[in-house]
Design a protein around this motif. Structure first.
Motif, PDB file in Angstrom:
ATOM      1  N   MET A  78      19.530   5.179 -43.437  1.00 34.63           N
ATOM      2  CA  MET A  78      18.929   6.501 -43.579  1.00 34.63           C
ATOM      3  C   MET A  78      20.033   7.538 -43.446  1.00 34.63           C
ATOM      4  SD  MET A  78      15.674   8.168 -41.757  1.00 34.63           S
ATOM      5  CE  MET A  78      15.160   9.844 -42.073  1.00 34.63           C
ATOM      6  N   VAL A  79      20.059   8.440 -44.397  1.00 34.83           N
ATOM      7  CA  VAL A  79      21.060   9.501 -44.419  1.00 34.83           C
ATOM      8  C   VAL A  79      20.357  10.799 -44.068  1.00 34.83           C
ATOM      9  CG1 VAL A  79      22.729  10.721 -45.842  1.00 34.83           C
ATOM     10  CG2 VAL A  79      22.311   8.275 -46.222  1.00 34.83           C
ATOM     11  N   GLY A  80      20.874  11.516 -43.073  1.00 34.92           N
ATOM     12  CA  GLY A  80      20.211  12.746 -42.672  1.00 34.92           C
ATOM     13  C   GLY A  80      21.144  13.745 -42.044  1.00 34.92           C
ATOM     14  N   ASP A  81      20.581  14.948 -41.827  1.00 35.89           N
ATOM     15  CA  ASP A  81      21.384  16.023 -41.256  1.00 35.89           C
ATOM     16  C   ASP A  81      20.747  16.629 -40.011  1.00 35.89           C
ATOM     17  OD1 ASP A  81      19.266  17.446 -42.287  1.00 35.89           O
ATOM     18  OD2 ASP A  81      20.467  18.712 -43.606  1.00 35.89           O
ATOM     19  N   SER A  82      19.705  15.979 -39.502  1.00 30.28           N
ATOM     20  CA  SER A  82      19.041  16.536 -38.325  1.00 30.28           C
ATOM     21  C   SER A  82      18.866  15.480 -37.247  1.00 30.28           C
ATOM     22  CB  SER A  82      17.658  17.100 -38.698  1.00 30.28           C
ATOM     23  OG  SER A  82      16.722  16.049 -38.847  1.00 30.28           O
ATOM     24  N   VAL A  83      18.619  15.954 -36.049  1.00 31.75           N
ATOM     25  CA  VAL A  83      18.360  15.057 -34.927  1.00 31.75           C
ATOM     26  C   VAL A  83      17.135  14.196 -35.222  1.00 31.75           C
ATOM     27  CG1 VAL A  83      17.005  16.759 -33.623  1.00 31.75           C
ATOM     28  CG2 VAL A  83      18.189  14.957 -32.407  1.00 31.75           C
ATOM     29  N   PHE A  84      16.146  14.761 -35.905  1.00 28.25           N
ATOM     30  CA  PHE A  84      14.928  14.012 -36.216  1.00 28.25           C
ATOM     31  C   PHE A  84      15.206  12.882 -37.197  1.00 28.25           C
ATOM     32  CE2 PHE A  84      13.460  18.354 -35.192  1.00 28.25           C
ATOM     33  CZ  PHE A  84      12.862  18.059 -33.980  1.00 28.25           C
ATOM     34  N   ASP A  85      16.127  13.093 -38.125  1.00 28.03           N
ATOM     35  CA  ASP A  85      16.495  12.046 -39.074  1.00 28.03           C
ATOM     36  C   ASP A  85      17.129  10.862 -38.353  1.00 28.03           C
ATOM     37  OD1 ASP A  85      15.658  13.550 -41.310  1.00 28.03           O
ATOM     38  OD2 ASP A  85      17.617  14.518 -41.470  1.00 28.03           O
ATOM     39  N   ILE A  86      18.069  11.147 -37.481  1.00 27.79           N
ATOM     40  CA  ILE A  86      18.771  10.078 -36.759  1.00 27.79           C
ATOM     41  C   ILE A  86      17.805   9.344 -35.837  1.00 27.79           C
ATOM     42  CG2 ILE A  86      20.718   9.522 -35.241  1.00 27.79           C
ATOM     43  CD1 ILE A  86      21.395  10.717 -38.110  1.00 27.79           C
ATOM     44  N   GLN A  87      16.969  10.080 -35.118  1.00 27.48           N
ATOM     45  CA  GLN A  87      15.983   9.462 -34.229  1.00 27.48           C
ATOM     46  C   GLN A  87      14.992   8.620 -35.023  1.00 27.48           C
ATOM     47  OE1 GLN A  87      14.365  12.886 -32.220  1.00 27.48           O
ATOM     48  NE2 GLN A  87      15.958  12.863 -30.640  1.00 27.48           N
ATOM     49  N   CYS A  88      14.530   9.127 -36.142  1.00 30.41           N
ATOM     50  CA  CYS A  88      13.574   8.416 -36.982  1.00 30.41           C
ATOM     51  C   CYS A  88      14.177   7.093 -37.456  1.00 30.41           C
ATOM     52  CB  CYS A  88      13.161   9.292 -38.161  1.00 30.41           C
ATOM     53  SG  CYS A  88      11.927   8.569 -39.243  1.00 30.41           S
ATOM     54  N   ALA A  89      15.398   7.140 -37.933  1.00 28.80           N
ATOM     55  CA  ALA A  89      16.070   5.924 -38.384  1.00 28.80           C
ATOM     56  C   ALA A  89      16.143   4.902 -37.268  1.00 28.80           C
ATOM     57  CB  ALA A  89      17.470   6.259 -38.887  1.00 28.80           C
ATOM     58  N   HIS A  90      16.641   5.314 -36.124  1.00 24.69           N
ATOM     59  CA  HIS A  90      16.781   4.382 -35.005  1.00 24.69           C
ATOM     60  C   HIS A  90      15.430   3.875 -34.526  1.00 24.69           C
ATOM     61  CE1 HIS A  90      21.056   5.984 -34.069  1.00 24.69           C
ATOM     62  NE2 HIS A  90      21.071   5.045 -34.991  1.00 24.69           N
ATOM     63  N   ASN A  91      14.419   4.727 -34.514  1.00 24.52           N
ATOM     64  CA  ASN A  91      13.079   4.295 -34.113  1.00 24.52           C
ATOM     65  C   ASN A  91      12.509   3.252 -35.066  1.00 24.52           C
ATOM     66  OD1 ASN A  91      13.111   5.976 -31.878  1.00 24.52           O
ATOM     67  ND2 ASN A  91      12.016   7.634 -32.894  1.00 24.52           N
ATOM     68  N   ALA A  92      12.960   3.277 -36.319  1.00 18.62           N
ATOM     69  CA  ALA A  92      12.499   2.317 -37.323  1.00 18.62           C
ATOM     70  C   ALA A  92      13.395   1.080 -37.395  1.00 18.62           C
ATOM     71  CB  ALA A  92      12.430   2.992 -38.696  1.00 18.62           C
ATOM     72  N   GLY A  93      14.461   1.053 -36.600  1.00 13.15           N
ATOM     73  CA  GLY A  93      15.384  -0.074 -36.635  1.00 13.15           C
ATOM     74  C   GLY A  93      16.336  -0.037 -37.816  1.00 13.15           C
ATOM     75  N   VAL A  94      16.581   1.170 -38.326  1.00 15.09           N
ATOM     76  CA  VAL A  94      17.421   1.380 -39.500  1.00 15.09           C
ATOM     77  C   VAL A  94      18.720   2.058 -39.074  1.00 15.09           C
ATOM     78  CG1 VAL A  94      17.560   2.731 -41.639  1.00 15.09           C
ATOM     79  CG2 VAL A  94      15.448   1.523 -41.069  1.00 15.09           C
ATOM     80  N   ALA A  95      19.823   1.676 -39.689  1.00 15.40           N
ATOM     81  CA  ALA A  95      21.095   2.351 -39.432  1.00 15.40           C
ATOM     82  C   ALA A  95      20.993   3.802 -39.906  1.00 15.40           C
ATOM     83  CB  ALA A  95      22.228   1.642 -40.164  1.00 15.40           C
ATOM     84  N   ALA A  96      21.718   4.674 -39.232  1.00 14.44           N
ATOM     85  CA  ALA A  96      21.655   6.104 -39.540  1.00 14.44           C
ATOM     86  C   ALA A  96      23.038   6.649 -39.861  1.00 14.44           C
ATOM     87  CB  ALA A  96      21.068   6.867 -38.358  1.00 14.44           C
ATOM     88  N   ALA A  97      23.091   7.439 -40.929  1.00 19.80           N
ATOM     89  CA  ALA A  97      24.329   8.142 -41.297  1.00 19.80           C
ATOM     90  C   ALA A  97      24.080   9.633 -41.172  1.00 19.80           C
ATOM     91  CB  ALA A  97      24.746   7.791 -42.722  1.00 19.80           C
ATOM     92  N   LEU A  98      24.883  10.285 -40.377  1.00 17.68           N
ATOM     93  CA  LEU A  98      24.822  11.730 -40.210  1.00 17.68           C
ATOM     94  C   LEU A  98      25.762  12.375 -41.206  1.00 17.68           C
ATOM     95  CD1 LEU A  98      24.032  14.313 -38.609  1.00 17.68           C
ATOM     96  CD2 LEU A  98      25.980  13.804 -37.100  1.00 17.68           C
ATOM     97  N   VAL A  99      25.230  13.286 -42.024  1.00 20.67           N
ATOM     98  CA  VAL A  99      26.091  13.999 -42.959  1.00 20.67           C
ATOM     99  C   VAL A  99      26.704  15.189 -42.241  1.00 20.67           C
ATOM    100  CG1 VAL A  99      24.850  13.207 -44.998  1.00 20.67           C
ATOM    101  CG2 VAL A  99      24.197  15.367 -43.943  1.00 20.67           C
ATOM    102  N   ASN A 100      27.973  15.375 -42.474  1.00 22.72           N
ATOM    103  CA  ASN A 100      28.739  16.375 -41.739  1.00 22.72           C
ATOM    104  C   ASN A 100      28.976  17.635 -42.549  1.00 22.72           C
ATOM    105  OD1 ASN A 100      29.877  16.952 -39.289  1.00 22.72           O
ATOM    106  ND2 ASN A 100      31.872  16.101 -39.795  1.00 22.72           N
ATOM    107  N   TRP A 101      28.404  17.731 -43.735  1.00 24.57           N
ATOM    108  CA  TRP A 101      28.665  18.905 -44.565  1.00 24.57           C
ATOM    109  C   TRP A 101      27.718  20.045 -44.286  1.00 24.57           C
ATOM    110  CZ3 TRP A 101      27.823  14.193 -47.283  1.00 24.57           C
ATOM    111  CH2 TRP A 101      26.514  13.997 -47.746  1.00 24.57           C
ATOM    112  N   ARG A 102      26.777  19.856 -43.427  1.00 22.99           N
ATOM    113  CA  ARG A 102      25.843  20.917 -43.081  1.00 22.99           C
ATOM    114  C   ARG A 102      26.283  21.617 -41.790  1.00 22.99           C
ATOM    115  NH1 ARG A 102      20.799  22.093 -40.238  1.00 22.99           N
ATOM    116  NH2 ARG A 102      21.616  20.622 -38.754  1.00 22.99           N
ATOM    117  N   ALA A 103      27.544  21.533 -41.465  1.00 21.51           N
ATOM    118  CA  ALA A 103      28.055  22.088 -40.211  1.00 21.51           C
ATOM    119  C   ALA A 103      27.297  21.489 -39.036  1.00 21.51           C
ATOM    120  CB  ALA A 103      27.960  23.617 -40.195  1.00 21.51           C
ATOM    121  N   ALA A 104      27.365  20.171 -38.940  1.00 21.21           N
ATOM    122  CA  ALA A 104      26.647  19.434 -37.899  1.00 21.21           C
ATOM    123  C   ALA A 104      26.995  19.972 -36.518  1.00 21.21           C
ATOM    124  CB  ALA A 104      26.973  17.951 -37.987  1.00 21.21           C
TER     125      ALA A 104
END
Length: 129
Positions: A78-104
């Motif tokens: 799962m590729v995302g730019d928010s805390v909810f994206d990363i949490q959602c991925a991990h809650n689903a047992g999916v690896a998470a990629a944080l995109v850094n172009w949104r001024a993370a």
């Protein structure tokens, strides 16, 4: 689109990798955005707020996308730019990629994304790696 997103989507499609959108937007707005950016054709599945009773960070939207793709959590990223994206991925047992172009923001790293990417083309290497 920034950061080679279109090129990334084209490369992933060429490699036969199935893509999905999981968004908190309603279907009408999600589809409109994808059509305006002319990238809707790259996605096999689009899961919106209209498709599940639960929303990010609950894993239901990601699990719905996996079901529709016929994929298992360990096969997905799962590729995302928010805390909810990363949490959602991990809650689903999916690896998470944080995109850094949104001024993370620094607090996003507290969610321990599996990958941090600065350019979308890095996702191609991760996906086929």
């Amino acid at each position: 689109l920034c950061c080679n997103i279109r090129e990334c989507l084209e490369a992933l499609n060429e490699k036969g990798i199935n893509l999905a959108v999981v968004t908190s937007k309603r279907a009408k707005m999600a589809n409109r955005g994808l059509e305006l950016l002319d990238i809707k054709q790259y996605f096999k599945v689009i899961v919106t707020a209209d498709d599940t009773g639960e929303h990010k960070p609950n894993p239901a939207p990601v699990l719905k996308a996996l079901e529709l793709l016929g994929a298992e959590p360990e096969e997905a990223l799962m590729v995302g730019d928010s805390v909810f994206d990363i949490q959602c991925a991990h809650n689903a047992g999916v690896a998470a990629a944080l995109v850094n172009w949104r001024a993370a923001e620094d607090y996003l790293y507290d969610e321990k994304p599996d990958f941090v990417v600065n350019d979308a083309m890095e996702l191609v290497d991760i996906a086929i790696g």
